[in-house]
Write a protein that holds these residues in place. Structure first.
Motif, PDB file in Angstrom:
ATOM      1  N   GLU A  58      -9.997   6.891  -3.376  1.00  0.00           N
ATOM      2  CA  GLU A  58      -9.252   6.755  -2.188  1.00  0.00           C
ATOM      3  C   GLU A  58      -8.343   5.421  -2.366  1.00  0.00           C
ATOM      4  N   THR A  59      -7.104   5.475  -1.805  1.00  0.00           N
ATOM      5  CA  THR A  59      -6.342   4.102  -1.749  1.00  0.00           C
ATOM      6  C   THR A  59      -6.208   3.570  -0.364  1.00  0.00           C
ATOM      7  N   SER A  60      -6.194   2.258   0.109  1.00  0.00           N
ATOM      8  CA  SER A  60      -5.808   1.740   1.242  1.00  0.00           C
ATOM      9  C   SER A  60      -4.272   1.727   1.618  1.00  0.00           C
ATOM     10  N   THR A  61      -4.046   1.548   2.804  1.00  0.00           N
ATOM     11  CA  THR A  61      -2.567   1.469   3.202  1.00  0.00           C
ATOM     12  C   THR A  61      -1.764   0.183   2.539  1.00  0.00           C
ATOM     13  N   TRP A  62      -2.344  -0.642   2.410  1.00  0.00           N
ATOM     14  CA  TRP A  62      -1.581  -1.973   2.170  1.00  0.00           C
ATOM     15  C   TRP A  62      -2.174  -2.562   0.514  1.00  0.00           C
ATOM     16  N   SER A  70       4.576  -7.484   9.298  1.00  0.00           N
ATOM     17  CA  SER A  70       5.357  -6.966   8.489  1.00  0.00           C
ATOM     18  C   SER A  70       4.684  -6.295   7.481  1.00  0.00           C
ATOM     19  N   GLY A  71       3.539  -6.572   7.026  1.00  0.00           N
ATOM     20  CA  GLY A  71       2.845  -5.878   5.865  1.00  0.00           C
ATOM     21  C   GLY A  71       1.580  -6.751   5.347  1.00  0.00           C
ATOM     22  N   ALA A  72       1.048  -6.509   4.408  1.00  0.00           N
ATOM     23  CA  ALA A  72       0.020  -7.038   3.640  1.00  0.00           C
ATOM     24  C   ALA A  72      -0.016  -6.818   2.214  1.00  0.00           C
ATOM     25  N   TYR A  73      -0.503  -7.675   1.468  1.00  0.00           N
ATOM     26  CA  TYR A  73      -0.887  -7.444   0.062  1.00  0.00           C
ATOM     27  C   TYR A  73      -1.856  -8.518  -0.538  1.00  0.00           C
ATOM     28  N   SER A  86       0.318  -4.106  -3.288  1.00  0.00           N
ATOM     29  CA  SER A  86       1.618  -4.410  -2.700  1.00  0.00           C
ATOM     30  C   SER A  86       2.030  -3.231  -1.943  1.00  0.00           C
ATOM     31  N   GLY A  87       1.492  -2.081  -1.972  1.00  0.00           N
ATOM     32  CA  GLY A  87       1.618  -0.823  -1.054  1.00  0.00           C
ATOM     33  C   GLY A  87       2.896  -0.018  -1.622  1.00  0.00           C
ATOM     34  N   GLY A  88       2.964   0.163  -2.914  1.00  0.00           N
ATOM     35  CA  GLY A  88       4.242   0.558  -3.528  1.00  0.00           C
ATOM     36  C   GLY A  88       4.374   1.789  -3.894  1.00  0.00           C
ATOM     37  N   THR A  89       3.188   2.624  -3.871  1.00  0.00           N
ATOM     38  CA  THR A  89       3.198   3.894  -4.089  1.00  0.00           C
ATOM     39  C   THR A  89       3.783   4.810  -3.328  1.00  0.00           C
ATOM     40  N   PRO A  90       4.903   5.521  -3.272  1.00  0.00           N
ATOM     41  CA  PRO A  90       5.814   6.469  -2.404  1.00  0.00           C
ATOM     42  C   PRO A  90       4.674   7.669  -2.003  1.00  0.00           C
ATOM     43  N   GLN A  91       5.032   7.917  -0.887  1.00  0.00           N
ATOM     44  CA  GLN A  91       4.513   9.058  -0.217  1.00  0.00           C
ATOM     45  C   GLN A  91       4.992  10.527  -0.400  1.00  0.00           C
ATOM     46  N   PRO A  92       4.253  11.510  -1.036  1.00  0.00           N
ATOM     47  CA  PRO A  92       5.209  12.799  -1.314  1.00  0.00           C
ATOM     48  C   PRO A  92       5.598  13.199   0.103  1.00  0.00           C
ATOM     49  N   LEU A  93       6.767  14.153  -0.050  1.00  0.00           N
ATOM     50  CA  LEU A  93       7.222  14.348   1.110  1.00  0.00           C
ATOM     51  C   LEU A  93       7.585  16.105   0.973  1.00  0.00           C
ATOM     52  N   GLY A  94       6.754  17.169   1.982  1.00  0.00           N
ATOM     53  CA  GLY A  94       6.763  18.484   1.941  1.00  0.00           C
ATOM     54  C   GLY A  94       8.183  18.844   2.612  1.00  0.00           C
ATOM     55  N   ALA A 148       5.211  -4.171   0.908  1.00  0.00           N
ATOM     56  CA  ALA A 148       4.897  -5.445   1.716  1.00  0.00           C
ATOM     57  C   ALA A 148       5.239  -6.763   0.890  1.00  0.00           C
ATOM     58  N   ARG A 149       5.232  -6.540  -0.469  1.00  0.00           N
ATOM     59  CA  ARG A 149       5.492  -7.963  -1.363  1.00  0.00           C
ATOM     60  C   ARG A 149       6.868  -8.058  -1.242  1.00  0.00           C
ATOM     61  N   ALA A 150       7.702  -6.972  -1.427  1.00  0.00           N
ATOM     62  CA  ALA A 150       9.076  -7.043  -1.476  1.00  0.00           C
ATOM     63  C   ALA A 150       9.886  -6.889  -0.210  1.00  0.00           C
TER      64      ALA A 150
END
Length: 298
Positions: A141-145, A173-176, A114-122, A250-252
């Motif tokens: 490796e993980t894909s975008t969606w 909007s997105g994909a899952y 569902s693309g829900g893993t947050p990206q870390p911020l520097g 994308a799911r939510a």
């Protein structure tokens, strides 16, 4: 003076009628010429054939020599161009292989697709950039969606994703993944677009491998909010909110904000409304890696 006075005696009739020496030589030369065979036409033809064949042979040898030289030059030139064109490709491949991998993907990605893993911020405020001097990469490796899910359908979608986020940013909007095997995908859109749907279906192994669902927020809208929160991280910190990571779900149909709001809970939600979902998280680093695994014991 008479002939008898010179002591040679009188001229006889035989002496006066005999041929002179010059006349004898002339007659001899003429008789020799009469014995020569006159030239014939067949001799001229034979000589012309011999000369023509010799000239043709010289021309053929010249043409063959020139052709051979051109072949050699062409082969050398082709080999040179192949070697020089292969060098940049090899260098690019080496650079790509040695470049560090993005730890979370362009928009994050959870293992449920569902693309829900947050990206870390520097500390620079950029999205998806880690400032730690040494970071252990994830195990896979993980894909975008679709997160860690991989199937022929997800790989086919990756081939058209760039067109969707650039050409149809206000529609896409997105994909899952609709199931755990990622054999069926769901693409979310703000409205049905026949051209967009035809492009995605045509990229799939089978046209029935994808379903289109209408949602409220477009990719462009969510990308703008994600970028805005990331760039204003220092401002949020001054208000007591530590933004730890960002992603798109994308799911939510929301932007997931991993944050430690401390004494200011609900501050992000009041500004962005239902476009975001705040997931409480401590800004203190844990002993877990981005993929959820733990660090090995020292």
């Amino acid at each position: 003076m008479s002939a008898t006075d010179d002591g040679l005696g009188p001229d006889t009739p035989e002496q006066r009628s005999g041929p002179e020496a010059g006349e004898l030589q002339l007659r001899k030369a003429l008789s020799t010429m009469n014995d020569l065979e006159p030239p014939r036409d067949d001799l001229f033809v034979q000589r012309a054939l011999i000369r023509g064949r010799a000239r043709t042979s010289r021309r053929r040898n010249t043409v063959l020599g020139t052709a051979a030289a051109l072949v050699v030059v062409g082969a050398v030139g082709t080999a040179w161009m192949a070697n020089h064109s292969a060098s940049p490709s090899t260098a690019s491949a080496g650079s790509a292989a040695s470049a560090p991998k993005d730890l979370t993907g362009a928009a994050g990605g959870s293992e449920n697709g569902s693309g829900g893993t947050p990206q870390p911020l520097g500390n620079t405020g950029g999205v998806g950039r880690e400032v730690a001097p040494s970071v252990v990469p994830p195990a896979r490796e993980t894909s975008t969606w679709f997160g860690a899910l991989s199937s022929p359908q997800t790989m086919s979608f990756d081939t058209v994703e760039q067109q969707l986020v650039t050409r149809w940013a206000d529609v896409f909007s997105g994909a899952y993944a609709a199931d755990a095997s990622a054999a069926h995908l769901v693409v979310t859109v703000t409205r049905h677009d026949p051209t967009l749907e035809s492009l995605v279906r045509g990229a799939m192994p089978s046209p029935g491998d994808v379903t289109f669902v209408v949602v409220e927020h477009s990719y462009a809208e969510k990308a703008r909010v994600l970028q805005e929160i990331g760039s204003e991280r220092e401002g949020w910190r001054s208000k007591g909110v530590e933004v730890v990571g960002l992603s798109m779900d994308a799911r939510a149909d929301v932007v997931v904000v991993l944050a430690d709001e401390g004494a200011s809970p609900g501050l992000l939600a009041r500004r962005y409304g239902d476009l975001i979902r705040v997931v409480p998280s401590s800004a203190v680093p844990t002993d877990k890696l981005p993929d959820g695994s733990t660090l090995p014991p020292l």
